[in-house]
Design a protein around this motif. Sequence first.
Motif, PDB file in Angstrom:
ATOM      1  N   GLY A  16     -55.587  68.047  -2.916  1.00 18.70           N
ATOM      2  CA  GLY A  16     -56.835  67.410  -2.481  1.00 18.70           C
ATOM      3  C   GLY A  16     -58.073  68.164  -2.923  1.00 18.70           C
ATOM      4  O   GLY A  16     -59.059  68.270  -2.183  1.00 18.70           O
ATOM      5  N   THR A  17     -58.065  68.653  -4.150  1.00 21.77           N
ATOM      6  CA  THR A  17     -59.167  69.520  -4.607  1.00 21.77           C
ATOM      7  C   THR A  17     -60.510  68.801  -4.654  1.00 21.77           C
ATOM      8  O   THR A  17     -61.548  69.430  -4.502  1.00 21.77           O
ATOM      9  N   ARG A  18     -60.470  67.471  -4.830  1.00 29.25           N
ATOM     10  CA  ARG A  18     -61.745  66.750  -4.930  1.00 29.25           C
ATOM     11  C   ARG A  18     -62.466  66.685  -3.594  1.00 29.25           C
ATOM     12  O   ARG A  18     -63.618  66.302  -3.523  1.00 29.25           O
ATOM     13  N   ALA A  27     -55.434  68.491   5.835  1.00 29.91           N
ATOM     14  CA  ALA A  27     -54.859  67.681   4.758  1.00 29.91           C
ATOM     15  C   ALA A  27     -55.761  66.495   4.452  1.00 29.91           C
ATOM     16  O   ALA A  27     -56.336  65.895   5.372  1.00 29.91           O
ATOM     17  N   LYS A  28     -55.861  66.152   3.170  1.00 30.74           N
ATOM     18  CA  LYS A  28     -56.686  64.993   2.769  1.00 30.74           C
ATOM     19  C   LYS A  28     -56.257  63.746   3.529  1.00 30.74           C
ATOM     20  O   LYS A  28     -57.088  62.927   3.929  1.00 30.74           O
ATOM     21  N   GLU A  29     -54.972  63.607   3.750  1.00 32.12           N
ATOM     22  CA  GLU A  29     -54.439  62.391   4.399  1.00 32.12           C
ATOM     23  C   GLU A  29     -54.773  62.335   5.888  1.00 32.12           C
ATOM     24  O   GLU A  29     -54.511  61.341   6.551  1.00 32.12           O
ATOM     25  N   ARG A 105     -40.264  69.292   2.119  1.00 34.10           N
ATOM     26  CA  ARG A 105     -41.297  70.128   1.503  1.00 34.10           C
ATOM     27  C   ARG A 105     -41.236  70.073  -0.015  1.00 34.10           C
ATOM     28  O   ARG A 105     -40.163  70.212  -0.595  1.00 34.10           O
ATOM     29  N   GLN A 106     -42.380  69.850  -0.611  1.00 32.67           N
ATOM     30  CA  GLN A 106     -42.492  70.049  -2.051  1.00 32.67           C
ATOM     31  C   GLN A 106     -43.197  71.400  -2.181  1.00 32.67           C
ATOM     32  O   GLN A 106     -44.415  71.483  -1.990  1.00 32.67           O
ATOM     33  N   GLN A 107     -42.433  72.440  -2.462  1.00 33.09           N
ATOM     34  CA  GLN A 107     -43.003  73.800  -2.380  1.00 33.09           C
ATOM     35  C   GLN A 107     -44.159  74.000  -3.346  1.00 33.09           C
ATOM     36  O   GLN A 107     -45.128  74.684  -3.041  1.00 33.09           O
TER      37      GLN A 107
HETATM   38  P1  UTP Z   1     -53.741  63.044  -6.512  1.00 30.08           P
HETATM   39  O1  UTP Z   1     -53.664  62.832  -7.967  1.00 30.08           O
HETATM   40  O2  UTP Z   1     -54.800  62.327  -5.756  1.00 30.08           O
HETATM   41  O3  UTP Z   1     -53.843  64.613  -6.272  1.00 30.08           O
HETATM   42  O4  UTP Z   1     -52.310  62.682  -5.903  1.00 30.08           O
HETATM   43  P2  UTP Z   1     -54.315  65.420  -5.003  1.00 30.08           P
HETATM   44  O5  UTP Z   1     -53.847  66.820  -5.163  1.00 30.08           O
HETATM   45  O6  UTP Z   1     -53.882  64.737  -3.727  1.00 30.08           O
HETATM   46  O7  UTP Z   1     -55.915  65.367  -5.034  1.00 30.08           O
HETATM   47  P3  UTP Z   1     -56.981  66.053  -6.044  1.00 30.08           P
HETATM   48  O8  UTP Z   1     -56.891  65.271  -7.322  1.00 30.08           O
HETATM   49  O9  UTP Z   1     -56.642  67.503  -6.204  1.00 30.08           O
HETATM   50  O10 UTP Z   1     -58.283  65.859  -5.322  1.00 30.08           O
HETATM   51  C1  UTP Z   1     -51.924  61.368  -5.603  1.00 30.08           C
HETATM   52  C2  UTP Z   1     -50.923  61.395  -4.483  1.00 30.08           C
HETATM   53  O11 UTP Z   1     -49.750  62.111  -4.845  1.00 30.08           O
HETATM   54  C3  UTP Z   1     -49.492  63.182  -3.953  1.00 30.08           C
HETATM   55  C4  UTP Z   1     -50.836  63.458  -3.290  1.00 30.08           C
HETATM   56  O12 UTP Z   1     -50.661  64.036  -2.012  1.00 30.08           O
HETATM   57  C5  UTP Z   1     -51.453  62.070  -3.227  1.00 30.08           C
HETATM   58  O13 UTP Z   1     -50.937  61.329  -2.115  1.00 30.08           O
HETATM   59  N1  UTP Z   1     -48.947  64.314  -4.736  1.00 30.08           N
HETATM   60  C6  UTP Z   1     -49.477  64.619  -5.952  1.00 30.08           C
HETATM   61  C7  UTP Z   1     -47.883  65.033  -4.244  1.00 30.08           C
HETATM   62  O14 UTP Z   1     -47.384  64.774  -3.123  1.00 30.08           O
HETATM   63  N2  UTP Z   1     -47.374  66.050  -5.001  1.00 30.08           N
HETATM   64  C8  UTP Z   1     -47.879  66.364  -6.220  1.00 30.08           C
HETATM   65  O15 UTP Z   1     -47.351  67.295  -6.861  1.00 30.08           O
HETATM   66  C9  UTP Z   1     -48.971  65.621  -6.700  1.00 30.08           C
END
Ligand code: UTP
Length: 289
Positions: A16-18, A27-29, A105-107
Amino acid sequence: MKKPLRKAVLPVAGLGTRFLPATKAVAKEMLPVVDKPLIQYAIEEARAAGIEQFCMITGRGKTALVEHFDIAFELEATLRQRNRVEAMEALKGTMVEPGSMVTVRQQVPHGLGHAIWCARAFIGDDPFAILLPDDLVLSDTPCMKQLADAYNETGGNVVAVVEVPREHTNRYGILKTGADDGRLVEVQGLVEKPAPADAPSNLSIIGRYVLMPEVIGHLAKMERGAGNEVQLTDGMAKLIGNQPFHGLRYEGTRFDCGDKVGFLEAQIAFALARPDLAAAVRAFLPKYS
Ligand code: UTP
């Protein structure tokens, strides 16, 4: 005979870096649109499609997502004592059947394809849905229900698709299209984030999928794609030709809540769709235009 769709995978392990700094410890979610976190919209949408089993792919710092669907005993006892009926009602959507939600977990976030592969034991031999909680859809019929109905018609893989401006194809998974009746479109190929000049169409996949379990075998090869990540799109592309694969032009409006502007737009649209808030929001909006 089509197997019924009962399972959903919800990848929530991204960084969720954005949305930093908001997503440093949250968490973004868990970010809310109006008064409900993104993850709860996704779970409610899946339930409305008849899905009964949920698997969240989590990572470090994501425990609040699990807590959200647990009983908050002290809070509930206090609300009951104070007779806060409305507040108690608001918690109802956070309750899940005991044993119906698991986490994996996705480590290391190696990409969406890797995240889905992490759910392989949960998926087993069954068809499964994927909902990316940061894609939010405002619609009359919940988007996943539309996909589940299409799956019951066609069998095989079905993904939700929408037309995007050609200059944005490098942000999405894009379809190479076959037969197209205006609603369902046959998928002949899939490319992740193609440059506009190389894009086979401007039909993009949004974060709603119904997939067959065979995709796991392809993801297991851990081939790296766009952005050096294990891409779900590349795994799905390997299914084409061996199983039915369709795109569904869903009814509704998608908001990309992983993006700041999309997230802000979703706040306004969802507030305007709420009878208790619409008038007040409409009253202040002109001040800012
Ligand atoms: P995003 O491309 O939006 O990446 O992932 P992100 O890390 O959540 O956000 P930014 O780009 O850094 O802001 C799309 C979806 O895939 C999940 C994310 O949690 C989101 O629901 N995802 C992405 C994973 O679960 N694992 C990953 O390795 C990559």
